[in-house]
Scaffold this active site. Structure first.
Site, mmCIF file in Angstrom:
data_model
loop_
_atom_site.group_PDB
_atom_site.id
_atom_site.type_symbol
_atom_site.label_atom_id
_atom_site.label_comp_id
_atom_site.label_asym_id
_atom_site.label_seq_id
_atom_site.Cartn_x
_atom_site.Cartn_y
_atom_site.Cartn_z
ATOM 1 N N SER A 184 -23.307 -72.904 -10.960
ATOM 2 C CA SER A 184 -24.565 -72.296 -10.501
ATOM 3 C C SER A 184 -25.754 -72.943 -11.217
ATOM 4 C CB SER A 184 -24.567 -70.790 -10.777
ATOM 5 O OG SER A 184 -23.528 -70.162 -10.088
ATOM 6 N N LYS A 189 -29.224 -68.247 -19.639
ATOM 7 C CA LYS A 189 -29.342 -68.463 -18.192
ATOM 8 C C LYS A 189 -30.499 -67.645 -17.643
ATOM 9 C CE LYS A 189 -24.366 -68.932 -17.515
ATOM 10 N NZ LYS A 189 -23.209 -68.451 -16.769
HETATM 11 P P1 ADP Z 1 -20.802 -66.064 -16.053
HETATM 12 O O1 ADP Z 1 -22.273 -65.977 -16.308
HETATM 13 O O2 ADP Z 1 -20.041 -64.807 -16.364
HETATM 14 O O3 ADP Z 1 -20.119 -67.300 -16.600
HETATM 15 P P2 ADP Z 1 -20.726 -67.277 -13.461
HETATM 16 O O4 ADP Z 1 -21.306 -66.701 -12.233
HETATM 17 O O5 ADP Z 1 -21.329 -68.529 -14.006
HETATM 18 O O6 ADP Z 1 -20.748 -66.102 -14.498
HETATM 19 O O7 ADP Z 1 -19.176 -67.513 -13.274
HETATM 20 C C1 ADP Z 1 -18.289 -66.462 -12.984
HETATM 21 C C2 ADP Z 1 -16.861 -66.944 -13.178
HETATM 22 O O8 ADP Z 1 -16.596 -68.014 -12.262
HETATM 23 C C3 ADP Z 1 -16.572 -67.512 -14.569
HETATM 24 O O9 ADP Z 1 -15.235 -67.184 -14.914
HETATM 25 C C4 ADP Z 1 -16.701 -69.004 -14.364
HETATM 26 O O10 ADP Z 1 -15.929 -69.732 -15.305
HETATM 27 C C5 ADP Z 1 -16.129 -69.146 -12.962
HETATM 28 N N1 ADP Z 1 -16.608 -70.335 -12.285
HETATM 29 C C6 ADP Z 1 -17.853 -70.803 -12.215
HETATM 30 N N2 ADP Z 1 -17.907 -71.936 -11.489
HETATM 31 C C7 ADP Z 1 -16.622 -72.201 -11.094
HETATM 32 C C8 ADP Z 1 -16.005 -73.246 -10.339
HETATM 33 N N3 ADP Z 1 -16.703 -74.266 -9.871
HETATM 34 N N4 ADP Z 1 -14.676 -73.168 -10.128
HETATM 35 C C9 ADP Z 1 -13.953 -72.138 -10.643
HETATM 36 N N5 ADP Z 1 -14.473 -71.135 -11.373
HETATM 37 C C10 ADP Z 1 -15.797 -71.156 -11.600
#
Ligand code: ADP
Length: 161
Positions: free
Chosen positions: A130, A43
């Site tokens: 994201s 990422k």
């Molecule tokens: P990471 O890089 O640790 O995956 P993210 O910012 O992408 O961090 O996500 C943080 C947390 O939020 C993770 O547990 C991810 O699975 C969760 N998450 C991301 N998008 C969603 C969503 N649309 N609904 C619920 N949980 C989400």
């Protein structure tokens, strides 16, 4: 008092993350949102850590038990320093569930006291990520179904300045 940490990249915070935060803030007395400085290899961040913190603070103003932090290094070390062995994570697909389960075992190896509460994604945010937001934003598309409006306003301001 039960405290929990919701860690992530939050690049940027989405409506999916916000739904997890809203629900977790009801479950725990204090919820610490922890923005990871270390970017995973797959990422590449487009917003700075300070921007991401500002976005989260703006979108969580309606909640009184939220604290937003930036951390570097091992998440487990951040948890130990705060003496909070409780994590909150969200999971969309089966892929997310498997990943969260694996992560849990890795954290547990590093600090046996750790527990993780995984909340299922709300159905309407099941495909919100994201990664999609960054791609759509870069290509000039509409992200209003994925990102809180207050954050979109801040993004627009930053784009103009
Ligand atoms: P990471 O890089 O640790 O995956 P993210 O910012 O992408 O961090 O996500 C943080 C947390 O939020 C993770 O547990 C991810 O699975 C969760 N998450 C991301 N998008 C969603 C969503 N649309 N609904 C619920 N949980 C989400």
């Amino acid at each position: 008092m039960v405290q929990a940490v919701f860690p992530g990249s939050f690049d940027p915070l989405t409506l999916g993350h916000l739904s997890i935060i809203n629900r977790a803030s009801q479950l725990f007395d204090e919820l610490h949102i922890a923005i990871a400085e270390n970017q995973s290899a797959s990422k590449s961040a487009i917003w700075s850590l300070a921007d991401r913190k500002q976005f989260i603070e703006a979108a969580t103003q309606h909640l009184s038990n939220i604290h937003v932090h930036i951390f570097s290094g091992l998440l487990v070390n951040f948890l130990k320093a705060k003496n909070i062995p409780l994590l909150v994570r969200g999971a969309r697909s089966a892929v997310d569930w498997n990943y969260e389960s694996e992560l849990f075992h890795v954290y547990k190896m590093l600090w046996p006291a750790v527990e993780t509460v995984v909340l299922p994604a709300d159905i309407q945010y099941d495909i919100v990520s994201s990664t999609y937001v960054r791609e759509i934003w870069k290509l000039g598309g509409d992200i209003s179904g994925m990102v809180p409006s207050v954050i979109i306003e801040l993004m627009e301001q930053k784009k103009r300045s």
